[in-house]
Design an enzyme around this catalytic site. Structure first.
Site, short mmCIF file in Angstrom:
data_model
loop_
_atom_site.label_atom_id
_atom_site.label_comp_id
_atom_site.label_asym_id
_atom_site.label_seq_id
_atom_site.Cartn_x
_atom_site.Cartn_y
_atom_site.Cartn_z
N TRP A 161 10.62 -11.60 36.32
CA TRP A 161 10.59 -12.83 35.53
C TRP A 161 10.26 -14.03 36.41
CZ3 TRP A 161 15.46 -12.89 31.80
CH2 TRP A 161 15.36 -11.82 30.91
N LYS B 62 6.72 -12.95 32.16
CA LYS B 62 7.00 -11.61 32.68
C LYS B 62 5.79 -11.12 33.46
CE LYS B 62 10.64 -10.67 29.48
NZ LYS B 62 11.12 -10.20 28.22
N GLU C 3 24.45 -25.31 18.26
CA GLU C 3 25.35 -24.20 17.90
C GLU C 3 26.67 -24.25 18.65
OE1 GLU C 3 22.17 -24.10 18.55
OE2 GLU C 3 21.11 -22.70 17.26
N THR D 195 19.43 -27.19 13.25
CA THR D 195 18.70 -27.16 14.52
C THR D 195 17.23 -27.33 14.20
OG1 THR D 195 18.33 -24.79 14.45
CG2 THR D 195 20.32 -25.53 15.54
P1 ADP Z 1 17.48 -28.33 19.08
O1 ADP Z 1 17.88 -29.01 17.82
O2 ADP Z 1 16.15 -28.74 19.64
O3 ADP Z 1 17.71 -26.86 19.15
P2 ADP Z 1 19.65 -28.52 20.89
O4 ADP Z 1 20.22 -29.74 21.45
O5 ADP Z 1 20.51 -27.65 20.09
O6 ADP Z 1 18.43 -29.02 20.09
O7 ADP Z 1 18.92 -27.72 22.02
C1 ADP Z 1 19.65 -26.87 22.84
C2 ADP Z 1 18.79 -26.36 23.95
O8 ADP Z 1 18.33 -27.44 24.78
C3 ADP Z 1 19.51 -25.46 24.91
O9 ADP Z 1 19.61 -24.15 24.41
C4 ADP Z 1 18.65 -25.56 26.15
O10 ADP Z 1 17.52 -24.74 26.08
C5 ADP Z 1 18.18 -26.99 26.12
N1 ADP Z 1 19.01 -27.82 27.00
C6 ADP Z 1 20.09 -28.55 26.66
N2 ADP Z 1 20.59 -29.19 27.74
C7 ADP Z 1 19.80 -28.85 28.79
C8 ADP Z 1 19.79 -29.18 30.19
N3 ADP Z 1 20.68 -30.00 30.74
N4 ADP Z 1 18.82 -28.62 30.95
C9 ADP Z 1 17.90 -27.79 30.43
N5 ADP Z 1 17.86 -27.45 29.12
C10 ADP Z 1 18.79 -27.97 28.31
#
Ligand code: ADP
Length: 542
Positions: free
Chosen positions: A444, A439, A330, A185
Site C-alpha cells: 500500500w 495498491k 459517525e 454525512t
Molecule cells: P463527511 O461529512 O465529509 O463524511 P466527516 O467530518 O464525517 O465529514 O469526515 C470524516 C473523515 O474526515 C474521517 O473519516 C477522515 O477521513 C477525515 N478526517 C477527519 N479529521 C482528519 C484529520 N485530522 N486528518 C485527516 N483526515 C481527517
C-alpha cells in the site's frame, strides 16, 4: 448486585439549564445574518429555548418528530439546539453546502416536519420547495422587520412566534437513549446517510471534550467554533460550552480572515476549532496585516490533516498550541486529539513536530485498533497500517432507517473507512481513506503522505494523488497539482523536492497540472471524481 446510585437521565436540556443557573451572566456573542453583532447571556438563551419549545408544541410537534435547521453559527441556531432536542424532538441540522437535490432528499428522508432557516437560505428553499414532501411550516430565523418577500408556503417569523410564548416551561424528562439530533454525512458515493445521536451519546461526548487531554474547555475559556453547527453539531461545541459555562462566540457566515480576526481579537477568544482551509485564510490575513493573536491559547484542527507548515506557523509565530484532532460524523465526532504527553517535552523539536502531525491519541471512551483485510489486528508499532476500527458510547450503530445495512462486526467494531497507523505512544496517523489507498505490487502507498509532502513545495497550492492502473504493478501513483499564484513550477522539480522524503518506490510515476481540484461539501478532495476524470490516463511507465 447493582449499585445504589441514582439513574438520572443524561439530557441535553440539563446543559442549558445548568449554564443559565451557574453561568447565567456569561455571554453568547453572535455575528448575525442581518449584520450587527448580537450579545446576550446563557440565561437569555435558556429562556428563549423554552419559548421555542412552547412554539413547537403549539405547532403540534411531538417527541421523536424531526425539526430541521438551515442555519449558520448564531444564537437563534443555538436556541434550536436546545429548544428542539430539549422538548424531545430530533434536531436535523441540514448542511446547506450540499447540492440542492441532496438537501431535498435528506429533508424528505428524515421526514422533517418544520424547517427553521436563516434568511440566507430562503432562495435555496424556494428553489426546492416543490420537492419537499413533508414540510408543514417554514420558520425564518429573523424578526418581523427583516421578513423577506417569499414564494414559500406556510412561512412564519421566528421572533413573532417567540413573542407569543412566555417561556414558563419545564423541560420534560425521558429516557436518555432518546434520539436528540440527526446529521447526514456528505457521502462521497451514493446518497447522504443519517447519523442519529442520542441525549446520552451527546452528553458523554461533551464530558469527554471538557477533559484536559481532549479540548479541555472550561469556564475560563472563550470559544469560537468556526466549524459549522450544521456539520456534526459543531464538533459538539454548542453543547460542551454550556456544560462548562464557557463564553461562546458564534461567527455567523463570516468565515473570512478579517471577520474571524475581528471576533478572535475583540472577544478575547482563547480556543477555536475548525478545518485547515479556514485556518489557511486566517493565517494569510494575519501575515498580510501584521496582526497577532495575543488572547488565543489553542486551536483544534481537524476534518482534514493539518499541514505541518500550519502547525509550525500557529505555534512558532503566534504562540497558539495546535491540537490536531480526528473524528467523523459517525463518531459525534471526536475520536482522537493530539495533546502531547509530558515525556515529549524533552523530545527534539523535529520529533515533537512529527507527533503533532499525527492525528492524536484515543480519547477515553473510544476503543481503537487497526486490522488487515481479513480482520486480523495489526501491531501498534507506528509502521503497520490497516483499517481503523472504533467502538464506544458515542459511535453509531448504523445509519438512520437502516440505510447501508448492518454496520458493526461481532465485536461492535465500526470500520471508519480510514487507513491508519497506531504507534506505541497510542498516537494514530491517518495514511489514507481505504478507497483511496494505492495498491502497488501488493503493497500500500499512502496518497495522503504524498500529498502532504508535495504541498510543502512553495510553488504548489494543492496536491492530490490517485492510483492509475499499471500493467505490472496493478496501480501506480499520479500526482495532480494546482500551482500556486504566479508559480511556474514543473513536475520534475516537485519530484526532486519529494526525493529522500519517502521510500523510492512511493515516488509518483507522473505529475499533471490542473486549475482546480474538486471538493466535497465539507471541503475534502473528491478522489472519486478525480479517478473518473483521469480514468483513461496512461502513465509514462506503463
Ligand atoms: P463527511 O461529512 O465529509 O463524511 P466527516 O467530518 O464525517 O465529514 O469526515 C470524516 C473523515 O474526515 C474521517 O473519516 C477522515 O477521513 C477525515 N478526517 C477527519 N479529521 C482528519 C484529520 N485530522 N486528518 C485527516 N483526515 C481527517
Amino acid at each position: 448486585m447493582l449499585g445504589l446510585m441514582q439513574d438520572r437521565p443524561l439530557l441535553i436540556s440539563s446543559l442549558i439549564e445548568f449554564a443559565a443557573l451557574y453561568h447565567g451572566d456569561v455571554e453568547v456573542v453572535s455575528r448575525t445574518v442581518e449584520g450587527p453583532i448580537h450579545r446576550y447571556t446563557y440565561a437569555d438563551a435558556h429562556q428563549r429555548s423554552k419559548q421555542l419549545a412552547q412554539v413547537l408544541i403549539s405547532m403540534g410537534i411531538e417527541s421523536g418528530d424531526r425539526v430541521a435547521t438551515l442555519a449558520w453559527n448564531g444564537y437563534r441556531h443555538l436556541e434550536c439546539y436546545y429548544g428542539v432536542s430539549g422538548m424531545g424532538a430530533v434536531l436535523h441540522t441540514i448542511n446547506p453546502r450540499l447540492f440542492p437535490e441532496q438537501i431535498a432528499y435528506i429533508a424528505n428522508h428524515a421526514d422533517d416536519r418544520i424547517i427553521l432557516t436563516d434568511l440566507t437560505f430562503v432562495p435555496l428553499l424556494e428553489a426546492i420547495a416543490d420537492q419537499l414532501t413533508n414540510i408543514e411550516a417554514i420558520i425564518i430565523l429573523t424578526d418581523q422587520a427583516h421578513m423577506p418577500e417569499t414564494s414559500l408556503p406556510n412561512v412564519h417569523c421566528y421572533e413573532t412566534l417567540l413573542d407569543g410564548q412566555n417561556g414558563d416551561f419545564e423541560w420534560p424528562s425521558f429516557d436518555e437513549k432518546t434520539a436528540s439530533s440527526l446529521c447526514y454525512t456528505s457521502g462521497t458515493t451514493g446518497n447522504p446517510k443519517g447519523v442519529l445521536y442520542s441525549h446520552r451519546s451527546t452528553l458523554l461526548h461533551s464530558f469527554s471534550s471538557t477533559s484536559q487531554d481532549v479540548i479541555g474547555l472550561c469556564s475560563r475559556d472563550t470559544i469560537l467554533p468556526v466549524v459549522p453547527m450544521f456539520h456534526v453539531n459543531s464538533w459538539g461545541i454548542a453543547y460542551t460550552a454550556a456544560m462548562c459555562g464557557a463564553k461562546l462566540v458564534l461567527p455567523g457566515m463570516g468565515m473570512d480572515g478579517a471577520s474571524l480576526y475581528e471576533l478572535l481579537d475583540g472577544e478575547k477568544v482563547t480556543v477555536s476549532a475548525g478545518v485547515p482551509t479556514i485556518w489557511l485564510m486566517l493565517l494569510q490575513y494575519l501575515s498580510e496585516n501584521d496582526k497577532k493573536l495575543p488572547h488565543m491559547d489553542r486551536t483544534v484542527i481537524g476534518g482534514s490533516a493539518a499541514p505541518v507548515s500550519m502547525i509550525e506557523t500557529f505555534e512558532n509565530d503566534y504562540d497558539v498550541t495546535v491540537v490536531h484532532a480526528w473524528g467523523m460524523t459517525e463518531m459525534s465526532p471526536l475520536g482522537t486529539t493530539g495533546n502531547m504527553k509530558p515525556k515529549m517535552d524533552n523530545w527534539s523539536y523535529e520529533d515533537r513536530l512529527a507527533m503533532k502531525c499525527k492525528q492524536g491519541r484515543a480519547v477515553y471512551g473510544v476503543d481503537m485498533k487497526i486490522t488487515d483485510d481479513d480482520g486480523n489486528e495489526l501491531p501498534r508499532d507506528g509502521k503497520a497500517f490497516g483499517h481503523l476500527m472504533v467502538r464506544g458510547p458515542w459511535i453509531t450503530t448504523g445509519y438512520f432507517k437502516g440505510e447501508g445495512g448492518a454496520m458493526l462486526d461481532d465485536g461492535d467494531w465500526f470500520d471508519t473507512g480510514d487507513v491508519a497507523t497506531l504507534d506505541p505512544e497510542g498516537f494514530m496517523q491517518i495514511t489514507d481513506r481505504s478507497k483511496d489507498v494505492i495498491k502497488s505490487g501488493g503493497e500500500w502507498i499512502s496518497s495522503i503522505d504524498l500529498e502532504n509532502i508535495a504541498v510543502g513545495h512553495p510553488g504548489v497550492a494543492e496536491a492530490a494523488v490517485i492510483g492509475i492502473a499499471h500493467p505490472k504493478w496493478d496501480e501506480r501513483p499520479l500526482l495532480i497539482i494546482v500551482r500556486g499564484e504566479d508559480s511556474t513550477v514543473e513536475g520534475a522539480e516537485i519530484l526532486d523536492f519529494m526525493k529522500g522524503k519517502i521510500a523510492s518506490w512511493w515516488m509518483p510515476d507522473d505529475v499533471t497540472f490542473v486549475d482546480e481540484i474538486p471538493h466535497t461539501a465539507t471541503g475534502k478532495i473528491q478522489k472519486l471524481r478525480l479517478r473518473e476524470q483521469f480514468k483513461d490516463y496512461t502513465l509514462p511507465t506503463a
